[in-house]
Motif scaffolding. Structure first.
Motif, PDB file in Angstrom:
ATOM      1  N   PHE A 109       0.672  -1.311   0.186  1.00  0.00           N
ATOM      2  CA  PHE A 109      -0.166   0.017  -0.045  1.00  0.00           C
ATOM      3  C   PHE A 109       0.756   1.277  -0.135  1.00  0.00           C
ATOM      4  CE2 PHE A 109      -4.742  -0.639   1.328  1.00  0.00           C
ATOM      5  CZ  PHE A 109      -4.476  -2.044   1.164  1.00  0.00           C
ATOM      6  N   LEU A 110       2.282   1.160   0.146  1.00  0.00           N
ATOM      7  CA  LEU A 110       3.193   2.282   0.269  1.00  0.00           C
ATOM      8  C   LEU A 110       2.712   3.053   1.487  1.00  0.00           C
ATOM      9  CD1 LEU A 110       3.978   2.636  -3.376  1.00  0.00           C
ATOM     10  CD2 LEU A 110       5.498   1.985  -1.755  1.00  0.00           C
ATOM     11  N   THR A 111       2.573   2.551   2.567  1.00  0.00           N
ATOM     12  CA  THR A 111       2.041   3.274   3.874  1.00  0.00           C
ATOM     13  C   THR A 111       2.534   2.936   5.080  1.00  0.00           C
ATOM     14  OG1 THR A 111      -0.080   4.127   4.717  1.00  0.00           O
ATOM     15  CG2 THR A 111       0.126   1.906   4.236  1.00  0.00           C
ATOM     16  N   LYS A 112       2.860   3.735   5.891  1.00  0.00           N
ATOM     17  CA  LYS A 112       3.283   3.680   7.275  1.00  0.00           C
ATOM     18  C   LYS A 112       2.151   3.728   8.082  1.00  0.00           C
ATOM     19  CE  LYS A 112       7.940   5.437   6.944  1.00  0.00           C
ATOM     20  NZ  LYS A 112       8.021   5.349   5.492  1.00  0.00           N
ATOM     21  N   GLU A 113       0.918   3.928   7.717  1.00  0.00           N
ATOM     22  CA  GLU A 113      -0.456   4.024   8.578  1.00  0.00           C
ATOM     23  C   GLU A 113      -0.880   2.677   8.794  1.00  0.00           C
ATOM     24  OE1 GLU A 113      -1.347   7.111   9.555  1.00  0.00           O
ATOM     25  OE2 GLU A 113      -0.245   8.411   8.087  1.00  0.00           O
ATOM     26  N   ASP A 114      -1.806   2.529   9.517  1.00  0.00           N
ATOM     27  CA  ASP A 114      -2.636   1.307  10.011  1.00  0.00           C
ATOM     28  C   ASP A 114      -3.161   0.715   8.533  1.00  0.00           C
ATOM     29  OD1 ASP A 114      -2.000   1.672  12.793  1.00  0.00           O
ATOM     30  OD2 ASP A 114      -3.727   3.018  12.832  1.00  0.00           O
ATOM     31  N   VAL A 115      -3.197  -0.535   8.477  1.00  0.00           N
ATOM     32  CA  VAL A 115      -3.831  -1.494   7.557  1.00  0.00           C
ATOM     33  C   VAL A 115      -4.647  -2.380   8.245  1.00  0.00           C
ATOM     34  CG1 VAL A 115      -3.876  -2.772   5.445  1.00  0.00           C
ATOM     35  CG2 VAL A 115      -2.373  -1.068   5.828  1.00  0.00           C
ATOM     36  N   LEU A 116      -5.910  -2.174   8.281  1.00  0.00           N
ATOM     37  CA  LEU A 116      -6.918  -3.137   9.112  1.00  0.00           C
ATOM     38  C   LEU A 116      -7.120  -4.366   8.221  1.00  0.00           C
ATOM     39  CD1 LEU A 116      -9.301  -0.614  10.824  1.00  0.00           C
ATOM     40  CD2 LEU A 116      -7.303  -1.604  11.858  1.00  0.00           C
ATOM     41  N   ILE A 117      -7.306  -5.496   8.665  1.00  0.00           N
ATOM     42  CA  ILE A 117      -7.711  -6.677   7.752  1.00  0.00           C
ATOM     43  C   ILE A 117      -9.054  -7.158   8.308  1.00  0.00           C
ATOM     44  CG2 ILE A 117      -7.242  -8.981   6.648  1.00  0.00           C
ATOM     45  CD1 ILE A 117      -4.251  -8.288   7.464  1.00  0.00           C
ATOM     46  N   LEU A 118     -10.093  -7.205   7.514  1.00  0.00           N
ATOM     47  CA  LEU A 118     -11.571  -7.323   8.080  1.00  0.00           C
ATOM     48  C   LEU A 118     -11.887  -8.703   7.367  1.00  0.00           C
ATOM     49  CD1 LEU A 118     -13.205  -3.788   7.444  1.00  0.00           C
ATOM     50  CD2 LEU A 118     -11.890  -4.911   9.523  1.00  0.00           C
TER      51      LEU A 118
ATOM     52  N   SER B 160      -2.023  -3.765  -8.244  1.00  0.00           N
ATOM     53  CA  SER B 160      -1.939  -4.084  -9.601  1.00  0.00           C
ATOM     54  C   SER B 160      -1.669  -2.772 -10.333  1.00  0.00           C
ATOM     55  CB  SER B 160      -2.865  -4.875 -10.281  1.00  0.00           C
ATOM     56  OG  SER B 160      -4.173  -4.540  -9.940  1.00  0.00           O
ATOM     57  N   ILE B 161      -2.284  -1.697  -9.981  1.00  0.00           N
ATOM     58  CA  ILE B 161      -1.922  -0.399 -10.452  1.00  0.00           C
ATOM     59  C   ILE B 161      -1.569   0.645  -9.510  1.00  0.00           C
ATOM     60  CG2 ILE B 161      -3.272   1.694 -11.423  1.00  0.00           C
ATOM     61  CD1 ILE B 161      -5.676  -0.177 -12.491  1.00  0.00           C
ATOM     62  N   ALA B 162      -0.821   1.342  -9.846  1.00  0.00           N
ATOM     63  CA  ALA B 162      -0.010   2.262  -8.976  1.00  0.00           C
ATOM     64  C   ALA B 162      -1.030   3.047  -8.034  1.00  0.00           C
ATOM     65  CB  ALA B 162       0.973   3.405  -9.499  1.00  0.00           C
ATOM     66  N   LEU B 163      -0.857   2.965  -6.488  1.00  0.00           N
ATOM     67  CA  LEU B 163      -1.996   3.470  -5.572  1.00  0.00           C
ATOM     68  C   LEU B 163      -1.008   4.137  -4.298  1.00  0.00           C
ATOM     69  CD1 LEU B 163      -5.441   2.611  -4.786  1.00  0.00           C
ATOM     70  CD2 LEU B 163      -4.055   4.710  -3.815  1.00  0.00           C
ATOM     71  N   PRO B 164      -0.131   4.879  -4.377  1.00  0.00           N
ATOM     72  CA  PRO B 164       0.797   4.849  -3.181  1.00  0.00           C
ATOM     73  C   PRO B 164      -0.324   5.794  -2.061  1.00  0.00           C
ATOM     74  CG  PRO B 164       1.448   6.525  -4.862  1.00  0.00           C
ATOM     75  CD  PRO B 164       0.467   5.577  -5.512  1.00  0.00           C
ATOM     76  N   PHE B 165      -0.683   5.032  -1.142  1.00  0.00           N
ATOM     77  CA  PHE B 165      -1.480   5.530  -0.077  1.00  0.00           C
ATOM     78  C   PHE B 165      -1.174   6.954   0.438  1.00  0.00           C
ATOM     79  CE2 PHE B 165      -3.391   5.922   4.203  1.00  0.00           C
ATOM     80  CZ  PHE B 165      -4.657   5.735   3.832  1.00  0.00           C
ATOM     81  N   ASP B 166       0.030   6.734   1.229  1.00  0.00           N
ATOM     82  CA  ASP B 166       0.612   7.972   1.749  1.00  0.00           C
ATOM     83  C   ASP B 166       0.996   9.106   0.982  1.00  0.00           C
ATOM     84  OD1 ASP B 166       0.511   6.319   4.023  1.00  0.00           O
ATOM     85  OD2 ASP B 166       2.830   6.414   4.189  1.00  0.00           O
ATOM     86  N   LYS B 167       1.465   8.802  -0.411  1.00  0.00           N
ATOM     87  CA  LYS B 167       1.965  10.030  -1.345  1.00  0.00           C
ATOM     88  C   LYS B 167       0.577  10.658  -2.017  1.00  0.00           C
ATOM     89  CE  LYS B 167       4.950  10.650  -5.289  1.00  0.00           C
ATOM     90  NZ  LYS B 167       5.352  10.033  -6.489  1.00  0.00           N
ATOM     91  N   TRP B 168      -0.162   9.875  -2.110  1.00  0.00           N
ATOM     92  CA  TRP B 168      -1.380  10.457  -2.744  1.00  0.00           C
ATOM     93  C   TRP B 168      -2.422  10.947  -1.624  1.00  0.00           C
ATOM     94  CZ3 TRP B 168      -2.854   6.888  -7.653  1.00  0.00           C
ATOM     95  CH2 TRP B 168      -1.799   7.146  -8.691  1.00  0.00           C
ATOM     96  N   LYS B 169      -2.104  10.812  -0.483  1.00  0.00           N
ATOM     97  CA  LYS B 169      -2.924  11.389   0.697  1.00  0.00           C
ATOM     98  C   LYS B 169      -4.438  10.924   0.606  1.00  0.00           C
ATOM     99  CE  LYS B 169      -0.195  15.801   0.941  1.00  0.00           C
ATOM    100  NZ  LYS B 169       1.053  15.232   0.438  1.00  0.00           N
ATOM    101  N   CYS B 170      -4.404   9.652   0.505  1.00  0.00           N
ATOM    102  CA  CYS B 170      -5.716   9.231   0.448  1.00  0.00           C
ATOM    103  C   CYS B 170      -6.155   9.071   2.474  1.00  0.00           C
ATOM    104  CB  CYS B 170      -5.833   7.716   0.291  1.00  0.00           C
ATOM    105  SG  CYS B 170      -5.390   7.430  -1.551  1.00  0.00           S
TER     106      CYS B 170
END
Ligand SMILES: *Cc1c(COP(=O)(O)O)cnc(C)c1O
Length: 366
Positions: free
Chosen positions: A46-55, A168-178
């Motif tokens: 996910f290219l993130t340092k943030e939390d990723v929850l798995i549900l 599969s498609i670029a989606l850097p979570f932190d960089k794109w400020k989602c």
């Protein structure tokens, strides 16, 4: 069968084998190690340092979770939608009492970031924007980086359905400020349906604290506090955790940039191949998706006969159109565990099928 639908996607043999392991105590040390490992690997992809929850649930479950955990009844929400999944997101928010402004774009075209900007200027009371990164129903990838730039410039919450893109498609979570991003195990991740992943930014967590929509099973606060002790609040899909653990190792070994390049290449191959057969693409090629290609059903061709022949005679399974696109398009999924031979097989099957359903392929005509 060559399962070429945009999820569930085929699973590598190693992944299937990993699921044949015996059950373990989901409140024990072994599971705690699995969840820690899987989360760390997901953060890398996910290219993130943030939390990723798995549900435990499907992608739609994670969309509902995103809504009920970040919004309150009466909140003003902007839905930027260009397809069936975008519309589903809006409908869900309405179902739970949000006041949704629907900003609609024609099916087959992309969400215009400037239109999002104007909608946010026109109504400063909007709190959050719902957007689908890759609209699986039409085969369109939206310019998410520009859309989230607009959303964050206005100080709003960016709630993103990345179900058929991330991995599969670029989606850097932190960089794109989602702020909130949801995904599902059966799309890019090469594992069966059953798990949904959600990443949250610090603004996302602030929204969770303020949100008043009713929630229990999907409660992010419970999920986060359970994760601290290596658990999930409720019984997780343990076998899918085994599968994900294995699949993520394979993905990290291939490398995210190689995975993204492979999807880009196979999508181009699909589009070029389809056009060479004399068929027309449904989506504007400038925003065509690298995970799913929508193709117009040619005039005079029965869509059921087309997909039926592909399946029965050539063992290729494609998807039909959803909602208003039912009967008008068919969709070829090319995400996750997919390579050149799979796409060549689809194109060969199409070439052989088209004359049998009353359409003469261009390559044959020539
Ligand atoms: C598949 C998909 C969903 C729905 O996920 P389910 O797992 O079928 O509930 C939602 N949004 C997008 C963009 C999808 O591709």
């Amino acid at each position: 069968m060559n399962l070429r639908i945009p999820g569930p996607t085929p699973c590598p043999p190693e992944v299937l084998a990993s699921m044949s392991k015996q059950m373990i105590n989901h409140r024990g040390g072994e599971f705690a190690q699995i969840i820690a490992r899987v989360t760390e690997k997901l953060q890398k992809l996910f290219l993130t340092k943030e939390d990723v929850l798995i549900l435990t649930g499907s992608g739609t479950g994670s969309m509902e979770a995103a809504i009920v955990n970040t919004l309150s009844p009466g909140d003003r929400v902007l839905s930027a939608s260009n397809g069936v999944f975008g519309d589903r997101f809006a409908q869900m928010a309405e179902t739970f009492g949000a006041q949704v402004t629907r900003l609609k774009f024609p099916f087959g075209s992309a969400v215009d970031p400037q239109a999002v900007d104007k909608a946010l200027k026109d109504d400063p009371s909007i709190k959050a924007v719902l957007v689908t990164h890759n609209e699986t129903s039409t085969g369109v990838t939206n310019d998410l980086a520009s859309i989230t730039e607009v959303i964050k410039r206005h100080g709003k919450l960016a709630v993103v359905d990345g179900i058929s893109s991330i991995g599969s498609i670029a989606l850097p979570f932190d960089k794109w400020k989602c702020d909130v991003l949801v995904s599902g195990s059966q799309k890019s991740w090469m594992v069966p349906p059953g798990l949904a992943m959600v990443a949250l930014s610090s603004d996302g967590w602030k929204a969770v604290e303020a949100a008043k929509m009713p929630r229990f099973y999907w409660d992010f606060t419970r999920a986060k506090s359970s994760m601290k002790s290596g658990q999930t609040p409720w019984t997780p899909a343990v076998s899918i955790f085994y599968a994900l653990d294995t699949a993520l190792d394979m993905m990290l070994k291939e490398g995210l940039s190689n995975i993204i390049a492979r999807h880009e290449r196979l999508a181009r191959m699909t589009r070029e191949g389809v056009k060479a057969l004399g068929l027309s693409l449904f989506a504007d090629e400038a925003c065509a998706s690298n995970t799913v290609t929508a193709v117009k059903v040619p005039e005079g061709v029965d869509p059921k006969k087309l997909s039926g022949t592909l399946r029965e005679e050539y063992k290729v399974v494609v998807s039909g159109g959803q909602g208003p696109l039912d009967g008008k398009i068919f969709r070829i999924g090319h995400l996750g565990y997919v390579n050149d031979a799979d796409i060549e097989d689809v194109l060969n099957a199409l070439k052989a099928t088209l004359p049998k359903v009353g359409f003469t392929p261009a390559a044959v005509r020539a």
